[in-house]
Design an enzyme around this catalytic site. Structure first.
Site, PDB file in Angstrom:
ATOM      1  N   LYS A 177       0.837  -1.225   0.000  1.00  0.00           N
ATOM      2  CA  LYS A 177       0.000   0.000   0.000  1.00  0.00           C
ATOM      3  C   LYS A 177       0.863   1.263   0.000  1.00  0.00           C
ATOM      4  O   LYS A 177       0.353   2.359   0.001  1.00  0.00           O
ATOM      5  CB  LYS A 177      -0.932  -0.020   1.221  1.00  0.00           C
ATOM      6  CG  LYS A 177      -1.966  -1.141   1.130  1.00  0.00           C
ATOM      7  CD  LYS A 177      -2.780  -1.274   2.405  1.00  0.00           C
ATOM      8  CE  LYS A 177      -3.818  -0.248   2.570  1.00  0.00           C
ATOM      9  NZ  LYS A 177      -4.710  -0.539   3.733  1.00  0.00           N
TER      10      LYS A 177
ATOM     11  N   LYS B 107       2.385   2.742   2.269  1.00  0.00           N
ATOM     12  CA  LYS B 107       2.147   3.714   3.340  1.00  0.00           C
ATOM     13  C   LYS B 107       2.632   3.133   4.661  1.00  0.00           C
ATOM     14  O   LYS B 107       2.578   1.950   4.905  1.00  0.00           O
ATOM     15  CB  LYS B 107       0.688   4.144   3.415  1.00  0.00           C
ATOM     16  CG  LYS B 107      -0.358   3.141   3.823  1.00  0.00           C
ATOM     17  CD  LYS B 107      -1.735   3.864   3.730  1.00  0.00           C
ATOM     18  CE  LYS B 107      -2.890   3.165   4.329  1.00  0.00           C
ATOM     19  NZ  LYS B 107      -4.158   3.880   4.210  1.00  0.00           N
TER      20      LYS B 107
HETATM   21  N1  C2G Z   1     -12.886   5.925   5.706  1.00  0.00           N
HETATM   22  C1  C2G Z   1     -14.057   6.688   5.710  1.00  0.00           C
HETATM   23  N2  C2G Z   1     -13.967   8.023   5.889  1.00  0.00           N
HETATM   24  C2  C2G Z   1     -12.766   8.628   6.076  1.00  0.00           C
HETATM   25  C3  C2G Z   1     -11.582   7.852   6.089  1.00  0.00           C
HETATM   26  C4  C2G Z   1     -11.670   6.485   5.905  1.00  0.00           C
HETATM   27  O1  C2G Z   1     -15.168   6.159   5.537  1.00  0.00           O
HETATM   28  N3  C2G Z   1     -12.733   9.978   6.253  1.00  0.00           N
HETATM   29  C5  C2G Z   1     -13.014   4.477   5.483  1.00  0.00           C
HETATM   30  C6  C2G Z   1     -12.268   4.016   4.230  1.00  0.00           C
HETATM   31  O2  C2G Z   1     -13.065   4.234   3.061  1.00  0.00           O
HETATM   32  C7  C2G Z   1     -12.061   2.534   4.535  1.00  0.00           C
HETATM   33  C8  C2G Z   1     -11.898   2.517   6.080  1.00  0.00           C
HETATM   34  O3  C2G Z   1     -12.419   3.774   6.558  1.00  0.00           O
HETATM   35  O4  C2G Z   1     -13.218   1.795   4.175  1.00  0.00           O
HETATM   36  C9  C2G Z   1     -10.448   2.386   6.510  1.00  0.00           C
HETATM   37  O5  C2G Z   1      -9.720   3.456   5.958  1.00  0.00           O
HETATM   38  P1  C2G Z   1      -8.161   3.212   5.594  1.00  0.00           P
HETATM   39  O6  C2G Z   1      -7.466   2.670   6.785  1.00  0.00           O
HETATM   40  O7  C2G Z   1      -7.662   4.422   4.913  1.00  0.00           O
HETATM   41  O8  C2G Z   1      -8.318   2.021   4.545  1.00  0.00           O
HETATM   42  P2  C2G Z   1      -7.463   1.815   3.200  1.00  0.00           P
HETATM   43  O9  C2G Z   1      -6.063   2.240   3.416  1.00  0.00           O
HETATM   44  O10 C2G Z   1      -8.239   2.399   2.096  1.00  0.00           O
HETATM   45  O11 C2G Z   1      -7.420   0.201   3.120  1.00  0.00           O
HETATM   46  O12 C2G Z   1      -7.834  -3.946   0.897  1.00  0.00           O
HETATM   47  C10 C2G Z   1      -8.451  -2.711   1.176  1.00  0.00           C
HETATM   48  C11 C2G Z   1      -7.525  -1.767   1.899  1.00  0.00           C
HETATM   49  O13 C2G Z   1      -6.874  -2.414   2.981  1.00  0.00           O
HETATM   50  C12 C2G Z   1      -8.303  -0.561   2.379  1.00  0.00           C
END
Ligand code: C2G
Length: 135
Positions: free
Chosen positions: A45, A47
Site C-alpha cells: 500500500k 504507506k
Molecule cells: N474511511 C471513511 N472516511 C474517512 C476515512 C476512511 O469512511 N474519512 C473508510 C475508508 O473508506 C475505509 C476505512 O475507513 O473503508 C479504513 O480506511 P483506511 O485505513 O484508509 O483504509 P485503506 O487504506 O483504504 O485500506 O484492501 C483494502 C484496503 O486495505 C483498504
C-alpha cells in the site's frame, strides 16, 4: 447470522473510521475487520502507519462494533476470507467504488457495498495539521 467484513489500515483512528465501522456493523450481526499488517502497508500500500499492527489491533478490539480482527497480508486474500469466514457482505468506503465488484460471485454470493466516506477527515490531514500546529 449475517456476517460482514471490511478491510483497512485504520491508523490514527478517527471518527471517519468509526462511522464506517458503525455502518458496516449495522449491515449485519457480526463484523470482521481485516487489518492491514505493517508489512502489507509498506510493501503493497506504500504507506507507513504511525501505530504498529498490534497497537492498531488493540485499539480496534476496544470498539463495540468489531467482533473479530484478522490480518490483511495481501490484496488477493479477500476471496479466501469470504469463503473461510462465510461472509455475506463485503463493505468498504466508496473511495474504492467498483474495485471489488468481482467478490459478488465468491462463495454463495457475497453482497458488495461501498459506503460514502466521511468527507472532512483523513489520517493524512491529521498528520499535516499537527505538523503546523503551534499552540
Ligand atoms: N474511511 C471513511 N472516511 C474517512 C476515512 C476512511 O469512511 N474519512 C473508510 C475508508 O473508506 C475505509 C476505512 O475507513 O473503508 C479504513 O480506511 P483506511 O485505513 O484508509 O483504509 P485503506 O487504506 O483504504 O485500506 O484492501 C483494502 C484496503 O486495505 C483498504
Amino acid at each position: 447470522m449475517t456476517r460482514v467484513i471490511t478491510y483497512g489500515t485504520f491508523d490514527l483512528l478517527h471518527y471517519g473510521h468509526i462511522k464506517l465501522l458503525q455502518r458496516a456493523k449495522a449491515l449485519g450481526d457480526y463484523l470482521i475487520v481485516a487489518l492491514s499488517t505493517d508489512e502489507f502497508n509498506m510493501r503493497q500500500k506504500n504507506k507507513r502507519s504511525y501505530f504498529s499492527y498490534e497497537e492498531r489491533k488493540l485499539i480496534l478490539e476496544a470498539i463495540r462494533y468489531v467482533d473479530l480482527i484478522i490480518p490483511e497480508e495481501s490484496w488477493e486474500q479477500k476471496k479466501t476470507d469470504i469463503i473461510k469466514y462465510e461472509v455475506d457482505v463485503f463493505v468498504i468506503g466508496d473511495d474504492w467504488e467498483g474495485k471489488f465488484d468481482f467478490l459478488k460471485t465468491v462463495g454463495k454470493g457475497c453482497e458488495v457495498i461501498y459506503l460514502p466516506r466521511t468527507p472532512e477527515i483523513s489520517t493524512t490531514q491529521i498528520k499535516n495539521e499537527l505538523k503546523s500546529y503551534n499552540p
